[in-house]
Motif scaffolding. Structure first.
Motif, PDB file in Angstrom:
ATOM      1  N   PHE A 169      37.777  37.616  42.491  1.00 34.30           N
ATOM      2  CA  PHE A 169      37.311  36.427  43.314  1.00 34.30           C
ATOM      3  C   PHE A 169      38.490  35.722  43.785  1.00 34.30           C
ATOM      4  O   PHE A 169      38.623  35.749  45.060  1.00 34.30           O
ATOM      5  CB  PHE A 169      36.636  35.398  42.523  1.00 34.30           C
ATOM      6  N   VAL A 170      39.648  35.687  43.085  1.00 38.70           N
ATOM      7  CA  VAL A 170      40.789  35.107  43.872  1.00 38.70           C
ATOM      8  C   VAL A 170      41.579  36.072  44.316  1.00 38.70           C
ATOM      9  O   VAL A 170      41.951  35.646  45.713  1.00 38.70           O
ATOM     10  CB  VAL A 170      41.805  34.724  42.521  1.00 38.70           C
ATOM     11  N   GLY A 171      41.592  37.273  44.107  1.00 37.57           N
ATOM     12  CA  GLY A 171      42.350  38.331  45.159  1.00 37.57           C
ATOM     13  C   GLY A 171      41.638  38.647  46.198  1.00 37.57           C
ATOM     14  O   GLY A 171      42.177  39.096  47.199  1.00 37.57           O
ATOM     15  N   ALA A 172      40.434  38.517  46.184  1.00 36.22           N
ATOM     16  CA  ALA A 172      39.739  39.186  47.417  1.00 36.22           C
ATOM     17  C   ALA A 172      38.583  38.350  48.014  1.00 36.22           C
ATOM     18  O   ALA A 172      38.789  37.591  49.041  1.00 36.22           O
ATOM     19  CB  ALA A 172      38.925  40.630  46.850  1.00 36.22           C
ATOM     20  N   LEU A 173      37.435  38.096  47.044  1.00 34.24           N
ATOM     21  CA  LEU A 173      36.170  37.382  47.668  1.00 34.24           C
ATOM     22  C   LEU A 173      36.686  36.035  48.378  1.00 34.24           C
ATOM     23  O   LEU A 173      36.258  35.733  49.474  1.00 34.24           O
ATOM     24  CB  LEU A 173      35.399  37.121  46.750  1.00 34.24           C
ATOM     25  N   ASP A 213      28.793  44.522  35.534  1.00 32.89           N
ATOM     26  CA  ASP A 213      27.833  43.632  35.550  1.00 32.89           C
ATOM     27  C   ASP A 213      27.935  42.479  36.380  1.00 32.89           C
ATOM     28  O   ASP A 213      27.068  41.859  36.873  1.00 32.89           O
ATOM     29  CB  ASP A 213      27.097  43.383  34.183  1.00 32.89           C
ATOM     30  N   SER A 214      29.095  42.154  36.701  1.00 27.87           N
ATOM     31  CA  SER A 214      29.542  40.939  37.322  1.00 27.87           C
ATOM     32  C   SER A 214      31.057  41.198  37.946  1.00 27.87           C
ATOM     33  O   SER A 214      31.931  41.843  37.319  1.00 27.87           O
ATOM     34  CB  SER A 214      29.508  39.871  36.322  1.00 27.87           C
ATOM     35  N   THR A 219      34.293  26.435  39.673  1.00 26.72           N
ATOM     36  CA  THR A 219      34.192  27.523  40.796  1.00 26.72           C
ATOM     37  C   THR A 219      33.146  28.468  40.403  1.00 26.72           C
ATOM     38  O   THR A 219      32.392  28.670  41.327  1.00 26.72           O
ATOM     39  CB  THR A 219      35.564  28.275  40.462  1.00 26.72           C
ATOM     40  N   PHE A 220      32.841  28.909  39.075  1.00 25.12           N
ATOM     41  CA  PHE A 220      32.010  29.723  38.778  1.00 25.12           C
ATOM     42  C   PHE A 220      30.693  29.257  38.903  1.00 25.12           C
ATOM     43  O   PHE A 220      29.398  29.969  39.449  1.00 25.12           O
ATOM     44  CB  PHE A 220      32.348  30.276  37.185  1.00 25.12           C
ATOM     45  N   LEU A 266      38.801  39.224  30.208  1.00 28.34           N
ATOM     46  CA  LEU A 266      38.135  39.285  31.376  1.00 28.34           C
ATOM     47  C   LEU A 266      37.237  38.004  31.711  1.00 28.34           C
ATOM     48  O   LEU A 266      36.269  37.783  30.840  1.00 28.34           O
ATOM     49  CB  LEU A 266      37.297  40.498  31.408  1.00 28.34           C
ATOM     50  N   LEU A 267      37.586  37.440  32.687  1.00 24.27           N
ATOM     51  CA  LEU A 267      36.368  36.232  32.953  1.00 24.27           C
ATOM     52  C   LEU A 267      35.409  36.605  34.331  1.00 24.27           C
ATOM     53  O   LEU A 267      35.833  36.972  35.086  1.00 24.27           O
ATOM     54  CB  LEU A 267      37.191  34.909  33.505  1.00 24.27           C
ATOM     55  N   ARG A 268      34.164  36.799  33.860  1.00 26.33           N
ATOM     56  CA  ARG A 268      33.057  37.202  34.747  1.00 26.33           C
ATOM     57  C   ARG A 268      32.304  35.891  35.263  1.00 26.33           C
ATOM     58  O   ARG A 268      32.356  35.022  34.728  1.00 26.33           O
ATOM     59  CB  ARG A 268      32.235  37.943  34.129  1.00 26.33           C
ATOM     60  N   LEU A 269      32.469  36.093  36.631  1.00 24.88           N
ATOM     61  CA  LEU A 269      31.610  35.165  37.623  1.00 24.88           C
ATOM     62  C   LEU A 269      30.224  34.654  36.904  1.00 24.88           C
ATOM     63  O   LEU A 269      30.043  33.464  36.960  1.00 24.88           O
ATOM     64  CB  LEU A 269      31.450  35.500  38.730  1.00 24.88           C
TER      65      LEU A 269
END
Ligand code: ATP
Ligand code: MG
Length: 332
Positions: A20-24, A13-14, A282-283, A206-209
């Motif tokens: 975020f850190v590794g890719a986006l 779902d997110s 950040t989020f 798990l930390l979801r955006l």
């Protein structure tokens, strides 16, 4: 400009902090130096159990998160994989030059098939890396930014490109992996020796955006650490604390040493509080922009349709050449 391709699965779902850190966050600056192609790989997401309604929703949310994090659909090509038929078409051709033994050595398949069990493990999951090779080779991508977990799949992609080129004539650019630094890897807060993953068994690590600030703060405050109480980076004997320090370092732009020095006097509680603030800073803007994009579905659809059109044009150029080389009539 050289071409770059990367993607993520709409399998949750997110997106999470690791994505975020590794890719986006790395994709964003790369838009300047490359013809960047960013894909939401929904065809990969159906290789494990899924629900059609949530897949549809997750695909839109993932695309919105790309844009919210800074992917500019004017600069880059942003699209959904299933909207470009050439991915599946090229995958078929590549599957016929992939060894069964070669595919059997893929560790992600071994891990996932073990997790899901024999009855749920499909041929689609097995051929996942071949579809990924098609994603990359279709666009003649020179660079593929991914996490360490994808290194083996890129190696297979390179082998397939070289094999096709030597058997049928020069067709594909052989891509280079752009493996993100180890410091870009985020571990599960409850199980800090395993990577943070959309499909983790427990949700608590798990930390979801898109999660609420309160939810995220609670998860950070409950993150697993250790008993010695000392703030020090040591991946071997202090994986939990080292993970928190890494995240704080990446999000603040300070070195691990600087972050360690900053919190050295205090307890784990202070480090966690500081980290919760960094994560929220950040989020929050990403969450806000994502929600804004999702509130205007027609505009998001328009962006994705335009991206698919541009991707399709490039992909057909390659597929055309592949069909010609193997002796098929022109693709339609
Ligand atoms: P799934 O569990 O469904 O495989 P995932 O969390 O592994 O999901 P992917 O869509 O497979 O996410 O990967 C998207 C990108 O995010 C890839 O480039 C991958 O290397 C990167 N990535 C995934 N997890 C992490 C992590 N914990 N730390 C850093 N990068 C990550
Ligand atoms: Mg993954």
């Amino acid at each position: 400009k050289p071409v770059l391709f990367s993607g993520m699965q709409p399998s949750a779902d997110s997106l999470h902090l690791g994505n975020f850190v590794g890719a986006l966050s790395n994709w964003v600056p790369m838009q300047e130096d490359f013809t960047a192609i960013y894909c939401v790989v929904d065809q990969h997401a159906i290789t494990v159990p899924f629900e059609p309604a949530s897949l549809r929703e997750r695909t839109r949310v993932t695309a919105a998160q790309y844009i919210a994090a800074g992917i500019d659909p004017e600069k880059s090509i942003l699209f959904v994989q299933s909207a470009v038929p050439a991915h599946a078409q090229l995958q078929w051709v590549l599957s016929t030059i992939t060894g069964f033994g070669e595919a059997s050595r893929m560790t992600q398949f071994k891990d996932k098939s073990q997790r899901y069990g024999a009855d749920t493990t499909t041929v689609g999951l097995f051929t996942y890396p071949v579809l990924m090779a098609a994603d990359i080779l279709l666009y003649q991508a020179a660079s593929v930014p991914v996490g360490e977990d994808q290194r083996q799949h890129i190696e297979l992609t390179r082998n397939l490109a070289e094999r096709f080129n030597s058997r049928f004539g020069d067709t594909f650019v052989v891509p280079e992996p752009h493996i993100m630094k180890e410091t870009a890897k985020v571990y599960d807060l409850q199980n800090p020796t395993a990577k943070m993953s959309k499909s983790a068994e427990s949700d608590a690590g798990l930390l979801r955006l898109l999660d609420d600030e309160k939810v995220t703060r609670k998860k950070i405050m409950r993150a697993v650490t250790d008993a010695d109480g000392e703030i020090r980076f040591d991946r071997e004997s202090k994986p939990g604390v080292s993970n928190l320090l890494t995240i704080a370092s990446v999000l603040s732009g300070s070195s691990i040493d600087e972050v360690t020095a900053q919190y050295a006097g205090g307890g784990y509680g202070d480090l966690k509080k500081g980290l919760a603030e960094l994560v929220e800073a950040t989020f929050a803007p990403i969450r806000e922009r994502t929600n804004k994009l999702l509130a205007d579905p027609a505009e998001l659809d328009r962006i994705l349709a335009r991206g698919a059109e541009r991707a399709n044009e490039l992909a057909l150029g390659t597929l055309d050449e592949v069909y010609e080389r193997v002796g098929f009539p022109k693709p339609v």
